[in-house]
Motif scaffolding. Structure first.
Motif, mmCIF file in Angstrom:
data_model
loop_
_atom_site.group_PDB
_atom_site.id
_atom_site.type_symbol
_atom_site.label_atom_id
_atom_site.label_comp_id
_atom_site.label_asym_id
_atom_site.label_seq_id
_atom_site.Cartn_x
_atom_site.Cartn_y
_atom_site.Cartn_z
ATOM 1 N N ALA A 168 0.806 -1.227 0.000
ATOM 2 C CA ALA A 168 0.000 0.000 0.000
ATOM 3 C C ALA A 168 0.835 1.271 0.000
ATOM 4 O O ALA A 168 0.495 2.252 -0.675
ATOM 5 C CB ALA A 168 -0.955 0.011 1.194
ATOM 6 N N THR A 169 1.920 1.296 0.746
ATOM 7 C CA THR A 169 2.740 2.507 0.836
ATOM 8 C C THR A 169 3.836 2.542 -0.226
ATOM 9 O O THR A 169 4.717 3.396 -0.165
ATOM 10 C CB THR A 169 3.382 2.623 2.229
ATOM 11 O OG1 THR A 169 4.177 1.451 2.472
ATOM 12 C CG2 THR A 169 2.314 2.740 3.313
ATOM 13 N N ARG A 170 3.788 1.612 -1.182
ATOM 14 C CA ARG A 170 4.816 1.484 -2.219
ATOM 15 C C ARG A 170 6.223 1.402 -1.616
ATOM 16 O O ARG A 170 7.114 2.186 -1.975
ATOM 17 C CB ARG A 170 4.751 2.657 -3.195
ATOM 18 C CG ARG A 170 3.520 2.685 -4.074
ATOM 19 C CD ARG A 170 3.655 3.795 -5.089
ATOM 20 N NE ARG A 170 2.459 3.960 -5.898
ATOM 21 C CZ ARG A 170 2.241 3.366 -7.073
ATOM 22 N NH1 ARG A 170 3.140 2.547 -7.552
ATOM 23 N NH2 ARG A 170 1.135 3.591 -7.756
ATOM 24 N N PRO A 171 6.437 0.453 -0.709
ATOM 25 C CA PRO A 171 7.766 0.345 -0.100
ATOM 26 C C PRO A 171 8.810 -0.084 -1.125
ATOM 27 O O PRO A 171 8.487 -0.696 -2.141
ATOM 28 C CB PRO A 171 7.573 -0.732 0.969
ATOM 29 C CG PRO A 171 6.474 -1.587 0.436
ATOM 30 C CD PRO A 171 5.539 -0.626 -0.270
ATOM 31 N N GLU A 172 10.070 0.243 -0.831
ATOM 32 C CA GLU A 172 11.149 -0.146 -1.727
ATOM 33 C C GLU A 172 11.286 -1.660 -1.808
ATOM 34 O O GLU A 172 11.684 -2.205 -2.834
ATOM 35 C CB GLU A 172 12.466 0.451 -1.242
ATOM 36 C CG GLU A 172 12.503 1.969 -1.288
ATOM 37 C CD GLU A 172 13.795 2.519 -0.692
ATOM 38 O OE1 GLU A 172 14.826 1.839 -0.811
ATOM 39 O OE2 GLU A 172 13.761 3.606 -0.109
ATOM 40 N N LEU A 173 10.949 -2.331 -0.703
ATOM 41 C CA LEU A 173 11.200 -3.770 -0.617
ATOM 42 C C LEU A 173 10.139 -4.427 0.242
ATOM 43 O O LEU A 173 9.765 -3.902 1.293
ATOM 44 C CB LEU A 173 12.590 -4.004 -0.011
ATOM 45 C CG LEU A 173 13.052 -5.433 0.254
ATOM 46 C CD1 LEU A 173 13.040 -6.277 -1.012
ATOM 47 C CD2 LEU A 173 14.447 -5.420 0.862
ATOM 48 N N VAL A 174 9.653 -5.578 -0.217
ATOM 49 C CA VAL A 174 8.709 -6.389 0.568
ATOM 50 C C VAL A 174 9.399 -7.695 0.934
ATOM 51 O O VAL A 174 9.920 -8.401 0.067
ATOM 52 C CB VAL A 174 7.422 -6.680 -0.236
ATOM 53 C CG1 VAL A 174 6.521 -7.639 0.537
ATOM 54 C CG2 VAL A 174 6.687 -5.381 -0.553
ATOM 55 N N PHE A 175 9.414 -8.008 2.220
ATOM 56 C CA PHE A 175 9.928 -9.281 2.703
ATOM 57 C C PHE A 175 8.757 -10.219 2.970
ATOM 58 O O PHE A 175 7.776 -9.825 3.605
ATOM 59 C CB PHE A 175 10.720 -9.096 4.002
ATOM 60 C CG PHE A 175 12.050 -8.419 3.816
ATOM 61 C CD1 PHE A 175 13.146 -9.119 3.338
ATOM 62 C CD2 PHE A 175 12.203 -7.075 4.123
ATOM 63 C CE1 PHE A 175 14.373 -8.504 3.168
ATOM 64 C CE2 PHE A 175 13.426 -6.446 3.954
ATOM 65 C CZ PHE A 175 14.522 -7.160 3.477
ATOM 66 N N ALA A 176 8.868 -11.443 2.484
ATOM 67 C CA ALA A 176 7.814 -12.438 2.674
ATOM 68 C C ALA A 176 8.427 -13.702 3.287
ATOM 69 O O ALA A 176 9.366 -14.271 2.719
ATOM 70 C CB ALA A 176 7.144 -12.764 1.340
ATOM 71 N N ASP A 177 7.927 -14.111 4.432
ATOM 72 C CA ASP A 177 8.467 -15.268 5.152
ATOM 73 C C ASP A 177 7.483 -16.423 5.044
ATOM 74 O O ASP A 177 6.440 -16.409 5.700
ATOM 75 C CB ASP A 177 8.717 -14.901 6.616
ATOM 76 C CG ASP A 177 9.544 -15.939 7.350
ATOM 77 O OD1 ASP A 177 9.901 -16.977 6.729
ATOM 78 O OD2 ASP A 177 9.853 -15.742 8.534
ATOM 79 N N GLU A 178 7.784 -17.394 4.180
ATOM 80 C CA GLU A 178 6.912 -18.554 3.953
ATOM 81 C C GLU A 178 5.454 -18.104 3.764
ATOM 82 O O GLU A 178 4.553 -18.585 4.443
ATOM 83 C CB GLU A 178 7.005 -19.536 5.133
ATOM 84 C CG GLU A 178 8.385 -20.106 5.376
ATOM 85 C CD GLU A 178 8.771 -21.209 4.395
ATOM 86 O OE1 GLU A 178 8.017 -21.459 3.442
ATOM 87 O OE2 GLU A 178 9.845 -21.803 4.595
ATOM 88 N N PRO A 179 5.192 -17.197 2.824
ATOM 89 C CA PRO A 179 3.857 -16.591 2.735
ATOM 90 C C PRO A 179 2.745 -17.552 2.338
ATOM 91 O O PRO A 179 1.574 -17.235 2.521
ATOM 92 C CB PRO A 179 4.044 -15.511 1.658
ATOM 93 C CG PRO A 179 5.169 -16.015 0.817
ATOM 94 C CD PRO A 179 6.091 -16.699 1.770
ATOM 95 N N THR A 180 3.080 -18.711 1.777
ATOM 96 C CA THR A 180 2.036 -19.660 1.370
ATOM 97 C C THR A 180 1.995 -20.897 2.269
ATOM 98 O O THR A 180 1.309 -21.859 1.955
ATOM 99 C CB THR A 180 2.262 -20.102 -0.087
ATOM 100 O OG1 THR A 180 3.552 -20.721 -0.206
ATOM 101 C CG2 THR A 180 2.205 -18.916 -1.028
#
Length: 253
Positions: free
Chosen positions: A168-180
């Motif tokens: 939503a805030t257009r971050p530079e980087l998204v970290f995803a930890d075992e998202p599925t």
């Protein structure tokens, strides 16, 4: 003079990163001198056997844990030694997070959860940001669910909300930890396709820790870790190829 992270085409990087736990007699070296960066506009998967250091690497890069040694940058800002207040503000404005457990606020509806990063930052979204949020909610199939609370949503819908909040805030980087990890196969693939689309359509940078070859096959790049070191840095690979490579790694351990 140091070349900046941006000049390198990266959104985050670590240099000679080490992380150890325990005392001298019981010390465990989770990371052993890693130097690596996350490229701008790419979907990067971080893989490795249990205990390889992949989650530790992500947590330190995200500023959620501190290193024992080495240097860490988010954007062009070196975060080593930064106090908690400044680090929290930096994470809030530059980084998004998608976790296996969703971490939605149960008392907020979908719209409230998606806009939560703005509330935590003490501001309302601008008109352009509201347009972006509306685009996210539409592309993620959430328009008819905006007034629903998390307990009224399926697992896949909750994860979509978590992704919308992260972007939503257009971050530079998204970290995803075992998202599925908590999703069925079909919903997991849909979520991964949405994350893949975020990099290709919107230029987001995503770093995902996973043990799942199918999940990693959606990535543009795969970093393989073993015993606290990056042992391979590959481009896109198919799931069967990843599974074979992981099996070879585990047999060699």
């Amino acid at each position: 003079m140091d070349i900046s992270t941006s000049d390198m085409g990266l959104v985050a990087r670590v240099e000679n990163l080490t992380k150890s736990y325990g005392t001298e007699r019981t010390r465990v070296d989770a990371l052993r001198g890693i130097t690596v960066g996350i490229r701008r506009g790419e979907f990067t998967a971080i893989m490795g056997p249990s205990g390889s250091g992949k989650s530790t690497l992500m947590h330190i890069m995200a500023g959620l844990d501190s290193p024992s040694g080495g240097r860490v940058w988010l954007g062009d800002t070196e975060i080593g030694g930064m106090d908690d207040t400044r680090l929290t503000l930096l994470r809030r404005r530059r980084v998004g997070f998608v976790f296996q457990s969703f971490n939605l606020v149960p008392t907020l509806d979908v719209a409230g959860n998606v806009e939560l990063p703005f509330e935590l930052d003490g501001r309302r979204p601008s008109s352009q940001e509201l347009d972006w949020i509306a685009e996210l909610e539409s592309s993620l199939g959430l328009v008819d669910r905006l007034s629903h609370r998390p307990h009224e949503l399926s697992g896949g819908q909750q994860q979509r909300v978590a992704i919308a909040r992260a972007l939503a805030t257009r971050p530079e980087l998204v970290f995803a930890d075992e998202p599925t990890g908590n999703l069925d196969s079909r919903t997991g693939r849909e979520v991964l396709a949405l994350m893949q689309g975020a990099t290709r359509q919107y230029g987001q940078s995503i770093a995902m820790v996973t043990h799942d070859p199918v999940a990693a096959s959606f990535a543009d790049r795969i970093l393989f870790l073993a015993d606290g070191l990056v042992v391979e840095d590959r481009g896109h690979m198919e799931a069967a190829e990843i599974a074979t490579f992981m099996l070879t790694m585990e047999q060699a351990a």
